[in-house]
Design a protein around this motif. Sequence first.
Motif, PDB file in Angstrom:
ATOM      1  N   GLU A  64      27.422  24.812 -45.948  1.00 31.51           N
ATOM      2  CA  GLU A  64      27.849  24.536 -44.590  1.00 31.51           C
ATOM      3  C   GLU A  64      27.299  23.314 -44.649  1.00 31.51           C
ATOM      4  OE1 GLU A  64      29.145  27.245 -42.455  1.00 31.51           O
ATOM      5  OE2 GLU A  64      29.511  28.728 -43.371  1.00 31.51           O
ATOM      6  N   ILE A 115      27.067  31.153 -53.860  1.00 32.51           N
ATOM      7  CA  ILE A 115      26.507  30.330 -52.907  1.00 32.51           C
ATOM      8  C   ILE A 115      27.106  29.356 -52.158  1.00 32.51           C
ATOM      9  CG2 ILE A 115      25.165  28.136 -52.893  1.00 32.51           C
ATOM     10  CD1 ILE A 115      23.607  28.727 -56.117  1.00 32.51           C
ATOM     11  N   VAL A 116      26.761  29.444 -50.720  1.00 32.05           N
ATOM     12  CA  VAL A 116      27.478  28.439 -49.658  1.00 32.05           C
ATOM     13  C   VAL A 116      27.315  28.098 -49.071  1.00 32.05           C
ATOM     14  CG1 VAL A 116      29.889  29.275 -47.766  1.00 32.05           C
ATOM     15  CG2 VAL A 116      29.634  31.013 -49.291  1.00 32.05           C
ATOM     16  N   THR A 145      31.040  25.855 -51.881  1.00 35.63           N
ATOM     17  CA  THR A 145      31.035  26.947 -52.802  1.00 35.63           C
ATOM     18  C   THR A 145      31.009  27.043 -54.055  1.00 35.63           C
ATOM     19  OG1 THR A 145      33.635  27.582 -53.098  1.00 35.63           O
ATOM     20  CG2 THR A 145      32.380  28.006 -51.253  1.00 35.63           C
ATOM     21  N   ILE A 146      29.716  28.177 -54.686  1.00 35.02           N
ATOM     22  CA  ILE A 146      29.166  27.465 -56.189  1.00 35.02           C
ATOM     23  C   ILE A 146      29.692  29.043 -56.774  1.00 35.02           C
ATOM     24  CG2 ILE A 146      28.052  27.738 -58.314  1.00 35.02           C
ATOM     25  CD1 ILE A 146      27.022  24.819 -55.814  1.00 35.02           C
ATOM     26  N   SER A 147      30.767  29.266 -57.527  1.00 36.55           N
ATOM     27  CA  SER A 147      30.973  30.740 -58.149  1.00 36.55           C
ATOM     28  C   SER A 147      29.397  30.911 -58.957  1.00 36.55           C
ATOM     29  CB  SER A 147      32.372  31.246 -58.729  1.00 36.55           C
ATOM     30  OG  SER A 147      31.808  30.197 -59.903  1.00 36.55           O
ATOM     31  N   ARG A 160      32.923  22.308 -45.806  1.00 36.96           N
ATOM     32  CA  ARG A 160      31.996  23.223 -47.242  1.00 36.96           C
ATOM     33  C   ARG A 160      31.938  23.667 -48.485  1.00 36.96           C
ATOM     34  NH1 ARG A 160      33.758  30.103 -45.597  1.00 36.96           N
ATOM     35  NH2 ARG A 160      32.638  29.198 -43.466  1.00 36.96           N
ATOM     36  N   ASP A 179      33.464  36.866 -54.588  1.00 37.66           N
ATOM     37  CA  ASP A 179      32.829  36.210 -54.179  1.00 37.66           C
ATOM     38  C   ASP A 179      31.802  35.530 -54.510  1.00 37.66           C
ATOM     39  OD1 ASP A 179      33.906  37.407 -51.741  1.00 37.66           O
ATOM     40  OD2 ASP A 179      32.711  38.792 -51.790  1.00 37.66           O
ATOM     41  N   PRO A 180      31.897  34.395 -53.403  1.00 40.15           N
ATOM     42  CA  PRO A 180      30.958  33.178 -54.465  1.00 40.15           C
ATOM     43  C   PRO A 180      29.657  33.624 -53.769  1.00 40.15           C
ATOM     44  CG  PRO A 180      32.101  32.334 -51.890  1.00 40.15           C
ATOM     45  CD  PRO A 180      32.334  33.321 -52.175  1.00 40.15           C
TER      46      PRO A 180
END
Length: 116
Positions: free
Chosen positions: A90, A87-88, A98-100, A96, A84-85
């Motif tokens: 919005e 950091i998300v 998303t940063i893994s 959006r 799951d990412p």
Amino acid sequence: MARMTLMSGPERRRRWRADERREILIDAFSPGAVVADVARRYDVSTSLIYKWRREVLAARDENGFVPAVVVDGAGVARPAVARDPAIVVELPHGARVTISADAAAALVTATLRALR
């Protein structure tokens, strides 16, 4: 010893090129920087630095784009990780980012600064 700038001719105001403004803004708003110190170093008013920043932010908000930041080593291939990412972010209008969790710290920093 105090320094004095002599402006001769009909033009009484200095004209700052776009690249000079960009350099001053980067210096003034880098982590740990003090705008007043940067203003003294470049011999420019602190209010003018803040005005330039407002203009840049307003222009960025108008078109919805931010400048791309290229980070050294970003082209290094990394194995895909199915997580799951971490950091998300919005954004308005449903966008959006998303940063893994395995993203490079420099890339995360550059991304978050660009979103500021």
